[in-house]
Scaffold this motif. Structure first.
Motif, PDB file in Angstrom:
ATOM      1  N   UNK A 176       0.819  -1.217   0.000  1.00 29.31           N
ATOM      2  CA  UNK A 176       0.000   0.000   0.000  1.00 29.31           C
ATOM      3  C   UNK A 176       0.850   1.262   0.000  1.00 29.31           C
ATOM      4  N   UNK A 177       2.126   1.164   0.381  1.00 28.99           N
ATOM      5  CA  UNK A 177       3.002   2.337   0.388  1.00 28.99           C
ATOM      6  C   UNK A 177       3.420   2.745  -1.013  1.00 28.99           C
ATOM      7  N   UNK A 178       3.142   1.884  -2.008  1.00 27.24           N
ATOM      8  CA  UNK A 178       3.519   2.178  -3.376  1.00 27.24           C
ATOM      9  C   UNK A 178       4.722   1.394  -3.872  1.00 27.24           C
ATOM     10  N   UNK A 179       5.441   0.745  -2.964  1.00 25.66           N
ATOM     11  CA  UNK A 179       6.587  -0.063  -3.357  1.00 25.66           C
ATOM     12  C   UNK A 179       6.156  -1.523  -3.530  1.00 25.66           C
ATOM     13  N   UNK A 180       7.113  -2.364  -3.848  1.00 26.33           N
ATOM     14  CA  UNK A 180       6.870  -3.797  -3.950  1.00 26.33           C
ATOM     15  C   UNK A 180       7.885  -4.538  -3.089  1.00 26.33           C
ATOM     16  N   UNK A 181       7.431  -5.636  -2.494  1.00 24.90           N
ATOM     17  CA  UNK A 181       8.340  -6.509  -1.762  1.00 24.90           C
ATOM     18  C   UNK A 181       8.715  -6.027  -0.385  1.00 24.90           C
ATOM     19  N   UNK A 182       7.886  -5.179   0.238  1.00 23.94           N
ATOM     20  CA  UNK A 182       8.187  -4.697   1.594  1.00 23.94           C
ATOM     21  C   UNK A 182       8.111  -5.842   2.607  1.00 23.94           C
ATOM     22  N   UNK A 183       8.894  -5.698   3.678  1.00 29.05           N
ATOM     23  CA  UNK A 183       8.953  -6.734   4.711  1.00 29.05           C
ATOM     24  C   UNK A 183       7.561  -7.077   5.234  1.00 29.05           C
ATOM     25  N   UNK A 184       6.712  -6.068   5.464  1.00 28.50           N
ATOM     26  CA  UNK A 184       5.410  -6.341   6.046  1.00 28.50           C
ATOM     27  C   UNK A 184       4.495  -7.116   5.101  1.00 28.50           C
ATOM     28  N   UNK A 185       4.822  -7.162   3.813  1.00 30.39           N
ATOM     29  CA  UNK A 185       4.011  -7.943   2.881  1.00 30.39           C
ATOM     30  C   UNK A 185       4.287  -9.434   2.995  1.00 30.39           C
ATOM     31  N   UNK A 186       5.338  -9.804   3.754  1.00 32.38           N
ATOM     32  CA  UNK A 186       5.682 -11.208   3.959  1.00 32.38           C
ATOM     33  C   UNK A 186       5.670 -11.600   5.435  1.00 32.38           C
ATOM     34  N   UNK A 187       5.518 -10.618   6.311  1.00 32.71           N
ATOM     35  CA  UNK A 187       5.643 -10.871   7.748  1.00 32.71           C
ATOM     36  C   UNK A 187       4.639 -10.003   8.494  1.00 32.71           C
ATOM     37  N   UNK A 188       3.363 -10.374   8.399  1.00 36.05           N
ATOM     38  CA  UNK A 188       2.298  -9.632   9.071  1.00 36.05           C
ATOM     39  C   UNK A 188       1.059 -10.507   9.097  1.00 36.05           C
ATOM     40  N   UNK A 189       0.027 -10.047   9.778  1.00 35.15           N
ATOM     41  CA  UNK A 189      -1.219 -10.787   9.770  1.00 35.15           C
ATOM     42  C   UNK A 189      -1.792 -10.896   8.371  1.00 35.15           C
ATOM     43  N   UNK A 190      -1.724  -9.819   7.602  1.00 37.96           N
ATOM     44  CA  UNK A 190      -2.187  -9.841   6.217  1.00 37.96           C
ATOM     45  C   UNK A 190      -1.365 -10.816   5.387  1.00 37.96           C
ATOM     46  N   UNK A 191      -0.048 -10.846   5.641  1.00 35.79           N
ATOM     47  CA  UNK A 191       0.832 -11.725   4.882  1.00 35.79           C
ATOM     48  C   UNK A 191       0.513 -13.198   5.133  1.00 35.79           C
ATOM     49  N   UNK A 192       0.074 -13.543   6.330  1.00 38.45           N
ATOM     50  CA  UNK A 192      -0.271 -14.934   6.609  1.00 38.45           C
ATOM     51  C   UNK A 192      -1.355 -15.423   5.651  1.00 38.45           C
ATOM     52  N   UNK A 193      -2.377 -14.610   5.452  1.00 36.58           N
ATOM     53  CA  UNK A 193      -3.451 -14.987   4.539  1.00 36.58           C
ATOM     54  C   UNK A 193      -2.943 -15.046   3.101  1.00 36.58           C
ATOM     55  N   UNK A 194      -2.161 -14.068   2.679  1.00 40.60           N
ATOM     56  CA  UNK A 194      -1.650 -14.041   1.309  1.00 40.60           C
ATOM     57  C   UNK A 194      -0.756 -15.249   1.033  1.00 40.60           C
ATOM     58  N   UNK A 195       0.077 -15.593   1.997  1.00 39.34           N
ATOM     59  CA  UNK A 195       0.978 -16.737   1.821  1.00 39.34           C
ATOM     60  C   UNK A 195       0.185 -18.035   1.698  1.00 39.34           C
TER      61      UNK A 195
END
Length: 331
Positions: A176-195
């Motif tokens: 959501x910050x506009x970048x790609x591959x941020x740490x929180x996209x792989x290590x967060x509550x949201x990331x658990x569902x995406x993974x």
């Protein structure tokens, strides 16, 4: 010179201004929460400030309040008076402290929510006694705080440290910050569902969680994944292992930059720490530069839980009016 405040007025209010709810608590000088009110978060700036006003006034009818601190998920100006930007709130370059001070007739200060939580953990919780302490608050995303010898480090413009947006995967998941591959996209509550969804797409497994995802992918949450992992669900266990790997790698980056002696894992996901923390510690120990030849940071989980932001904001408000535990007679 700051005027002394009588002992009964050592109470302050900490307000956690979240995207869904406002929670306000009366906190005493020892970090104890005495009273709490909660209300939905309005979607306009004027309505939001009115809701905070009502919450604080409700508490002030029951307790003598000396000051108010707001914990906000967003960029705060270096003088802690203005919300520069808050992605889930209707404030942009808004002099929130000034406007609420005028409404309430009380001193009001602002703080980034992770900084507020980190300060609470340092004063009253898991970060007590640390010298260089990093707080990693893992929830929907990742918030972070850095304390060096008992002082919050905010950077030159009040926005440090944004650890959740360190890029760990070039051209990775969109953030959501506009970048790609941020740490929180792989290590967060949201990331658990995406993974979980990504793993099923490449390697289907038979599990209760997998059936849930197949029926309604949009219903999957990090909390659901953690609960299924606790029950031994094959997919969920794999997802938690991936989460642990990313947490360990991220902590290695953090240690390479700051060399902390203590890291506190906070936020909603921390309640599931038994499912991932030992494995994350191993990944961290293996990935850090100089592995095997340097001391590692101690890893702890929050002692104050979801109240940390309110406790920290209240304590920072108390400090802003010149009141600390050292200035109060011992009971």
């Amino acid at each position: 010179m700051t005027q002394a405040i009588d002992l009964p007025h050592q109470l302050t209010v900490g307000v956690d201004v979240g995207g869904t709810n406002i929670r306000a608590s009366v906190v005493d000088i020892e970090g104890e929460v005495l009273d709490t009110v909660q209300a939905p978060t309005p979607h306009s700036a004027r309505a939001l400030e009115a809701a905070i006003d009502r919450s604080v006034r409700e508490l002030a009818r029951r307790h003598p309040i000396a000051a108010v601190g707001l914990a906000v998920a967003g960029f705060i100006s270096e003088d802690r008076s203005t919300v520069r930007f808050a992605p889930h709130l209707p404030w942009q370059d808004a002099p929130v402290a000034q406007r609420l001070t005028a409404r309430l007739g009380l001193p009001v200060i602002l703080e980034h929510d992770a900084n507020a939580a980190g300060w609470a953990e340092y004063r009253f919780g898991a970060a007590a006694g640390g010298h260089t302490v990093v707080i990693v608050a893992i929830g929907t995303g990742i918030g972070a705080a850095l304390l060096i010898d008992g002082r919050l480090y905010r950077g030159s413009h009040g926005v440090a440290p944004e650890l959740g947006h360190l890029q760990v995967v070039p051209d990775g998941r969109a953030c959501a910050c506009g970048k790609q591959g941020c740490w929180e996209r792989y290590c967060s509550g949201t990331a658990l569902a995406d993974t979980a969804i990504e793993q099923l797409a490449t390697d289907p497994v038979r599990s209760v969680l997998a059936r849930d995802v197949a029926r309604d992918p949009g219903s999957l949450t990090g909390r659901r994944v953690a609960g299924a992992a606790q029950d031994g669900d094959e997919l969920a266990v794999r997802v938690m292992a991936d989460f642990a790997r990313w947490l360990g790698l991220g902590l290695a980056f953090v240690s390479d930059i700051f060399d902390p002696d203590l890291v506190v894992i906070a936020g909603g996901v921390s309640s599931s720490a038994p499912l991932f923390l030992d494995e994350a510690r191993e990944h961290y120990a293996n990935a850090v530069t100089g592995s095997g030849h340097r001391p590692l940071a101690r890893l702890r989980t929050t002692q104050l839980g979801e109240a940390a932001g309110m406790i920290g904001a209240a304590e920072l408000a108390r400090a802003a009016i010149g009141v600390s535990a050292a200035s109060v007679p011992q009971r």
